[in-house]
Write a protein that holds these residues in place. Structure first.
Motif, PDB file in Angstrom:
ATOM      1  N   GLU A 144      18.779  75.069  31.261  1.00  0.00           N
ATOM      2  CA  GLU A 144      18.882  73.626  31.007  1.00  0.00           C
ATOM      3  C   GLU A 144      19.114  73.346  29.526  1.00  0.00           C
ATOM      4  O   GLU A 144      19.930  72.484  29.164  1.00  0.00           O
ATOM      5  CB  GLU A 144      17.605  72.921  31.475  1.00  0.00           C
ATOM      6  CG  GLU A 144      17.358  72.971  32.974  1.00  0.00           C
ATOM      7  CD  GLU A 144      16.700  74.257  33.427  1.00  0.00           C
ATOM      8  OE1 GLU A 144      16.415  74.370  34.636  1.00  0.00           O
ATOM      9  OE2 GLU A 144      16.475  75.162  32.579  1.00  0.00           O
ATOM     10  N   GLN A 145      18.392  74.070  28.662  1.00  0.00           N
ATOM     11  CA  GLN A 145      18.555  73.844  27.233  1.00  0.00           C
ATOM     12  C   GLN A 145      19.891  74.400  26.723  1.00  0.00           C
ATOM     13  O   GLN A 145      20.496  73.841  25.814  1.00  0.00           O
ATOM     14  CB  GLN A 145      17.398  74.489  26.463  1.00  0.00           C
ATOM     15  CG  GLN A 145      16.198  73.580  26.278  1.00  0.00           C
ATOM     16  CD  GLN A 145      15.589  73.165  27.603  1.00  0.00           C
ATOM     17  OE1 GLN A 145      15.177  74.004  28.404  1.00  0.00           O
ATOM     18  NE2 GLN A 145      15.535  71.866  27.851  1.00  0.00           N
ATOM     19  N   VAL A 146      20.340  75.477  27.336  1.00  0.00           N
ATOM     20  CA  VAL A 146      21.654  76.017  26.976  1.00  0.00           C
ATOM     21  C   VAL A 146      22.739  74.982  27.248  1.00  0.00           C
ATOM     22  O   VAL A 146      23.645  74.756  26.418  1.00  0.00           O
ATOM     23  CB  VAL A 146      21.938  77.323  27.746  1.00  0.00           C
ATOM     24  CG1 VAL A 146      23.399  77.749  27.567  1.00  0.00           C
ATOM     25  CG2 VAL A 146      21.006  78.436  27.271  1.00  0.00           C
ATOM     26  N   GLU A 147      22.638  74.322  28.406  1.00  0.00           N
ATOM     27  CA  GLU A 147      23.649  73.322  28.752  1.00  0.00           C
ATOM     28  C   GLU A 147      23.579  72.115  27.822  1.00  0.00           C
ATOM     29  O   GLU A 147      24.609  71.557  27.438  1.00  0.00           O
ATOM     30  CB  GLU A 147      23.472  72.883  30.208  1.00  0.00           C
ATOM     31  CG  GLU A 147      23.865  73.946  31.218  1.00  0.00           C
ATOM     32  CD  GLU A 147      25.293  74.442  30.991  1.00  0.00           C
ATOM     33  OE1 GLU A 147      26.204  73.603  30.812  1.00  0.00           O
ATOM     34  OE2 GLU A 147      25.486  75.670  30.955  1.00  0.00           O
TER      35      GLU A 147
ATOM     36  N   PRO B 223      27.391  79.806  19.596  1.00  0.00           N
ATOM     37  CA  PRO B 223      26.639  80.122  20.816  1.00  0.00           C
ATOM     38  C   PRO B 223      25.369  79.270  20.932  1.00  0.00           C
ATOM     39  O   PRO B 223      24.604  79.162  19.962  1.00  0.00           O
ATOM     40  CB  PRO B 223      26.292  81.600  20.647  1.00  0.00           C
ATOM     41  CG  PRO B 223      27.217  82.112  19.601  1.00  0.00           C
ATOM     42  CD  PRO B 223      27.494  80.957  18.689  1.00  0.00           C
ATOM     43  N   PRO B 224      25.123  78.676  22.102  1.00  0.00           N
ATOM     44  CA  PRO B 224      23.891  77.890  22.312  1.00  0.00           C
ATOM     45  C   PRO B 224      22.730  78.797  22.692  1.00  0.00           C
ATOM     46  O   PRO B 224      22.496  79.083  23.866  1.00  0.00           O
ATOM     47  CB  PRO B 224      24.282  76.963  23.471  1.00  0.00           C
ATOM     48  CG  PRO B 224      25.310  77.742  24.243  1.00  0.00           C
ATOM     49  CD  PRO B 224      26.041  78.603  23.255  1.00  0.00           C
ATOM     50  N   ARG B 225      21.994  79.268  21.722  1.00  0.00           N
ATOM     51  CA  ARG B 225      20.952  80.248  21.998  1.00  0.00           C
ATOM     52  C   ARG B 225      19.808  80.091  20.994  1.00  0.00           C
ATOM     53  O   ARG B 225      19.877  79.285  20.069  1.00  0.00           O
ATOM     54  CB  ARG B 225      21.523  81.653  21.928  1.00  0.00           C
ATOM     55  CG  ARG B 225      22.066  82.026  20.547  1.00  0.00           C
ATOM     56  CD  ARG B 225      22.872  83.292  20.578  1.00  0.00           C
ATOM     57  NE  ARG B 225      23.395  83.648  19.257  1.00  0.00           N
ATOM     58  CZ  ARG B 225      24.314  84.575  19.055  1.00  0.00           C
ATOM     59  NH1 ARG B 225      24.817  85.240  20.094  1.00  0.00           N
ATOM     60  NH2 ARG B 225      24.729  84.849  17.825  1.00  0.00           N
ATOM     61  N   ASN B 226      18.771  80.895  21.207  1.00  0.00           N
ATOM     62  CA  ASN B 226      17.639  80.985  20.281  1.00  0.00           C
ATOM     63  C   ASN B 226      17.576  82.424  19.772  1.00  0.00           C
ATOM     64  O   ASN B 226      17.433  83.355  20.571  1.00  0.00           O
ATOM     65  CB  ASN B 226      16.330  80.626  20.983  1.00  0.00           C
ATOM     66  CG  ASN B 226      15.127  80.700  20.071  1.00  0.00           C
ATOM     67  OD1 ASN B 226      15.215  80.424  18.885  1.00  0.00           O
ATOM     68  ND2 ASN B 226      13.987  81.082  20.632  1.00  0.00           N
TER      69      ASN B 226
ATOM     70  N   ARG C 219      28.018  68.018  10.072  1.00  0.00           N
ATOM     71  CA  ARG C 219      27.468  67.351  11.265  1.00  0.00           C
ATOM     72  C   ARG C 219      25.936  67.484  11.242  1.00  0.00           C
ATOM     73  O   ARG C 219      25.340  68.181  12.065  1.00  0.00           O
ATOM     74  CB  ARG C 219      28.046  67.956  12.540  1.00  0.00           C
ATOM     75  CG  ARG C 219      29.539  67.696  12.747  1.00  0.00           C
ATOM     76  CD  ARG C 219      29.987  68.184  14.108  1.00  0.00           C
ATOM     77  NE  ARG C 219      29.277  67.505  15.192  1.00  0.00           N
ATOM     78  CZ  ARG C 219      29.324  67.876  16.491  1.00  0.00           C
ATOM     79  NH1 ARG C 219      30.062  68.918  16.837  1.00  0.00           N
ATOM     80  NH2 ARG C 219      28.650  67.214  17.408  1.00  0.00           N
ATOM     81  N   PRO C 220      25.278  66.832  10.285  1.00  0.00           N
ATOM     82  CA  PRO C 220      23.827  67.013  10.136  1.00  0.00           C
ATOM     83  C   PRO C 220      23.029  66.594  11.363  1.00  0.00           C
ATOM     84  O   PRO C 220      21.890  67.044  11.536  1.00  0.00           O
ATOM     85  CB  PRO C 220      23.488  66.143   8.923  1.00  0.00           C
ATOM     86  CG  PRO C 220      24.602  65.166   8.812  1.00  0.00           C
ATOM     87  CD  PRO C 220      25.822  65.880   9.298  1.00  0.00           C
ATOM     88  N   GLU C 221      23.594  65.745  12.221  1.00  0.00           N
ATOM     89  CA  GLU C 221      22.864  65.338  13.424  1.00  0.00           C
ATOM     90  C   GLU C 221      22.574  66.524  14.340  1.00  0.00           C
ATOM     91  O   GLU C 221      21.658  66.486  15.175  1.00  0.00           O
ATOM     92  CB  GLU C 221      23.639  64.261  14.183  1.00  0.00           C
ATOM     93  CG  GLU C 221      24.897  64.731  14.907  1.00  0.00           C
ATOM     94  CD  GLU C 221      26.120  64.827  14.014  1.00  0.00           C
ATOM     95  OE1 GLU C 221      27.221  65.100  14.548  1.00  0.00           O
ATOM     96  OE2 GLU C 221      25.981  64.625  12.790  1.00  0.00           O
ATOM     97  N   LEU C 222      23.357  67.625  14.193  1.00  0.00           N
ATOM     98  CA  LEU C 222      23.125  68.803  15.024  1.00  0.00           C
ATOM     99  C   LEU C 222      21.788  69.474  14.710  1.00  0.00           C
ATOM    100  O   LEU C 222      21.236  70.185  15.552  1.00  0.00           O
ATOM    101  CB  LEU C 222      24.266  69.802  14.851  1.00  0.00           C
ATOM    102  CG  LEU C 222      25.611  69.401  15.474  1.00  0.00           C
ATOM    103  CD1 LEU C 222      26.661  70.464  15.193  1.00  0.00           C
ATOM    104  CD2 LEU C 222      25.461  69.183  16.977  1.00  0.00           C
ATOM    105  N   ILE C 223      21.280  69.270  13.497  1.00  0.00           N
ATOM    106  CA  ILE C 223      19.956  69.812  13.173  1.00  0.00           C
ATOM    107  C   ILE C 223      18.913  69.215  14.118  1.00  0.00           C
ATOM    108  O   ILE C 223      18.098  69.935  14.712  1.00  0.00           O
ATOM    109  CB  ILE C 223      19.595  69.524  11.708  1.00  0.00           C
ATOM    110  CG1 ILE C 223      20.566  70.236  10.770  1.00  0.00           C
ATOM    111  CG2 ILE C 223      18.154  69.937  11.411  1.00  0.00           C
ATOM    112  CD1 ILE C 223      20.440  69.820   9.313  1.00  0.00           C
TER     113      ILE C 223
ATOM    114  N   ALA D 190      15.543  69.510  18.928  1.00  0.00           N
ATOM    115  CA  ALA D 190      15.009  68.889  20.140  1.00  0.00           C
ATOM    116  C   ALA D 190      15.237  69.773  21.356  1.00  0.00           C
ATOM    117  O   ALA D 190      14.346  69.930  22.209  1.00  0.00           O
ATOM    118  CB  ALA D 190      15.656  67.520  20.347  1.00  0.00           C
ATOM    119  N   ALA D 191      16.424  70.372  21.456  1.00  0.00           N
ATOM    120  CA  ALA D 191      16.719  71.215  22.609  1.00  0.00           C
ATOM    121  C   ALA D 191      15.845  72.462  22.627  1.00  0.00           C
ATOM    122  O   ALA D 191      15.336  72.866  23.677  1.00  0.00           O
ATOM    123  CB  ALA D 191      18.197  71.605  22.597  1.00  0.00           C
TER     124      ALA D 191
END
Length: 724
Positions: A355-358, A369-372, A383-387, A392-393
């Motif tokens: 869910e968090q990856v999506e 890559p959407p990962r930890n 794009r500072p909003e990505l921080i 949050a994710a």
């Protein structure tokens, strides 16, 4: 093991807290020992009170009399009005006792003594300090010190110090709860308080307790537990003089949602083999203290840096996490460094749930890559909003218990935007989160500092310090989650103990104690003649082991006092003679109780399980790899005596040799539940039988899951006569 210092019982409970009010926030003060010399210690104390805006009455007492700053200086304590709240004693050690008696006669409610030259100087000083405490207690007076450097009450701007102060800021009640500092070292207490304040962390009190003739750390923590301005307590202790009081105060603070963090030097004591058993050697006084206070809900820090970091964290996040770490950064290198750094600390970076990856994939470009850990690279710059979105994710993932956002310092305006994005990302989470602004030797922008302080953000400058602090906090959270004793847990039914003499018991007696606890031992018995040894061997079946038995023969194998694999009657007779010859060669005067004849046990994994009773902190348990490995490797876990079986199993998995427990190179997993039952039974036994000083089971052989355990050797030590 160290013996506790003599510490007369001080006020406790409500009486203790009420007794501290005249110290913390008096309505009237007398300074005793005033000198007319400008810059003298008494005048410095007076100046600090005046410049702090103390609104109450101030009285002065000095041998020369006269006036100071328009105030009359009395020449005798007897001239003071009755029932003053606080006397500040600016006197040499030899004049303190007489002044205390005078204060008691005037019904002064509390006194603080700066003078040194008491218990720290030897027996004569200890006797004088005890007399001071007795005078104060008999007169209903609360005494702080001697040998204290004073204290700060930031709530009321009441400052009692012998050095001229640049007055610290008064606490703003609107800022929310603050950290209270209690220290047995004035220098360390001041360092901790100043370091926290430099980070924008509010401070309610900084108290230095000195020699603690009457009032000590326990009373301080009890007061802070009820203080509405205090949300967390940082303690520096060199010696905890009242273990029961300290533990009760810590439990009270935790019950009221206030974390207590402790720094206590002295870990090197663990290397001192000061006891006869393996458990006693590996569980020194510092280890016992650490175990007891941790079990009471105190987070023990390992360094001065860590106690400051944890104090800041726990004020903001009093609920310690149990999950893994989330990392958001702009550096791929830091991702690798973090993996290497946290692994030895037992803190993993769990993969994100689908869910968090999506969620992340919907915001990130395809090349990120959407990962930890989440590496935003150069995206953070434009794009500072990505921080915030990334934070949050990651925080929303159930496997993540805390997060570090670690970024290189940008230009000043960008640093504020990045912090604001971080705040947006953490707004809906209560999990601990640290914002690390790297480049730690470069000053932060004032606008960044202002936003961080308004928001209560935990800002650090070193990613390593942030990671270390969160690892400690997470271990603490996991320990707290596992330390809950099963409701209604009772000790297993036990048989009556044999009558035990004082000191070390022979193995055959120790095994009777184990069987009384319900712990299985090999079938066998004590023989006092060769013929009796043969009859026992015939009954239990060959092969057998034969062991020489005497209370003073703790290390039988080293003198040839253990013979294995004896297969028939003739071998029993030969072994009987050989055992006696071997023991006589080592100690000609030693008289044996007899020879223990036992069935040979099957091979299994050898563990050690033990318990020792610390004079100050009570029972402490140990479990680890046994046989010769306990001495060679010291791979053990120390445990509280009332842990649940589930908590014991969890601690077994922390052993360095844990792979051997769960199946290794074709060997089956071992019976961890049976090991936990032995440890739990031993813990309950130590709690129920205070005359037992030590128990050492080495080896405890554990077999495959479901096959149980057996104790092959036992050492029991008592410190007084009598059966339980």
């Amino acid at each position: 093991m160290n013996t506790p210092a003599h510490h007369p019982p001080g006020p406790d409970g409500d009486a203790a807290r009420e007794g501290l009010h005249p110290l913390f926030r008096p309505r009237s003060v007398a300074i005793i020992g005033m000198s007319g010399k400008p810059g003298s210690a008494g005048q410095v104390v007076l100046g600090n009170l005046v410049r702090g805006g103390f609104p109450g009455d101030v009285y002065l007492v000095g041998r020369s009399g006269g006036h100071i700053d328009g105030r009359e200086v009395f020449t005798d304590v007897a001239q003071l009005p009755e029932s003053l709240d606080l006397a500040i004693l600016m006197l040499p050690a030899e004049a303190v006792l007489e002044a205390l008696r005078g204060c008691v006669a005037r019904r002064v409610r509390a006194a603080v003594c700066f003078a040194s030259g008491f218990a720290e100087m030897g027996e004569a000083g200890r006797a004088q300090q005890r007399e001071m405490a007795e005078v104060a207690r008999a007169g209903g007076m609360t005494l702080m010190g001697p040998n204290t450097v004073g204290y700060f009450n930031y709530v009321d701007a009441f400052y009692v110090m012998m050095v001229e102060l640049v007055l610290p800021p008064r606490l703003d009640p609107a800022a929310g709860p603050a950290v209270a500092v209690a220290a047995q070292s004035g220098g360390i207490g001041a360092h901790i308080a100043a370091s926290l304040q430099a980070r924008g962390v509010p401070i309610s009190y900084m108290m230095t307790t000195g020699n603690e003739a009457q009032v000590g750390l326990a009373e301080m923590i009890s007061f802070f537990a009820d203080d509405p301005h205090t949300g967390a307590v940082v303690v520096y202790a060199e010696q905890i003089r009242s273990a029961p009081g300290f533990l009760a105060a810590a439990r009270s603070a935790r019950a009221k949602g206030k974390a207590v963090v402790l720094l206590h030097p002295g870990r090197s004591e663990q290397s001192q083999a000061s006891a006869a058993s393996h458990t006693g050697a590996l569980a020194g006084n510092h280890a016992a203290m650490r175990l007891a206070v941790s079990h009471a809900g105190v987070l023990v820090a390992d360094s001065l840096e860590e106690v400051i970091d944890l104090g800041q964290l726990l004020l903001r996040f009093p609920q310690a996490p149990t999950g893994g770490l989330g990392l958001v950064t702009a550096s791929g290198a830091l991702c690798g460094i973090t993996q290497d750094y946290v692994e030895p600390l037992g803190l993993a970076l769990p993969p994100l749930a689908p869910e968090q990856v999506e969620v992340l994939r919907s915001h990130l470009p395809a090349y990120t890559p959407p990962r930890n850990p989440l590496d935003l690279g150069t995206l953070a710059g434009w794009r500072p909003e990505l921080i915030g979105l990334g934070t949050a994710a990651v925080l929303a993932d159930p496997a993540v218990g805390s997060v570090v956002v670690s970024l290189p310092m940008p230009e000043p305006q960008a640093s504020v935007r990045w912090l604001q994005s971080f705040l947006d990302g953490t707004a809906d989470s209560s999990k601990p989160a640290i914002f690390v602004m790297q480049n730690e030797d470069v000053a932060l922008d004032p606008a960044f500092i202002a936003l961080a302080r308004r928001s209560g953000t935990v800002v650090m400058r070193s990613p390593e310090r942030a990671l270390r602090a969160l690892a400690s906090l997470t271990r603490f959270g996991r320990d707290r989650a596992m330390a809950v004793v099963s409701s209604g847990q009772t000790a297993p039914a036990s048989q009556a103990l044999p009558v035990l003499g004082t000191g070390t018991q022979a193995e055959w007696v120790g095994k009777q104690v184990l069987r009384a606890m319900g712990i299985r031992t090999p079938e066998g018995a004590l023989a006092t003649t060769p013929g009796e040894a043969v009859r026992i061997a015939d009954r239990i079946g060959y092969p057998v082991v034969m062991k020489a038995q005497a209370a003073t023969l703790a290390h039988k194998s080293e003198v040839g006092g253990v013979l294995l694999g004896i297969r028939d009657e003739a071998a029993v007779h030969a072994a009987w003679q050989q055992l006696h010859d071997n023991v006589a060669a080592a100690d000609a005067g030693l008289v044996l109780d007899g020879v223990l004849v036992e069935a040979m046990g099957d091979r299994g994994l050898e563990l050690v399980v033990g318990a020792t009773r610390d004079a100050q902190w009570g029972p402490i348990l140990m479990v680890g790899l046994g046989g010769i490995w306990v001495e060679a490797l010291g791979d053990v876990q120390l445990l509280a005596p009332d842990l649940s079986a589930a908590a014991i199993v969890e601690r077994l998995h922390r052993l360095k040799a844990a792979k051997l427990l769960t199946g290794f190179r074709g060997t089956p997993p071992v019976d961890l539940d049976a090991v936990a039952d032995v440890v739990a039974a031993l813990g309950q036994f130590m709690l129920a039988h205070p005359h037992i000083s030590e128990v050492d089971i080495n080896p405890l052989v554990v077999y495959a899951a479901g096959k149980g355990v057996i104790a092959l050797d036992a050492l029991v030590v008592t410190h007084e006569n009598g059966a339980a």
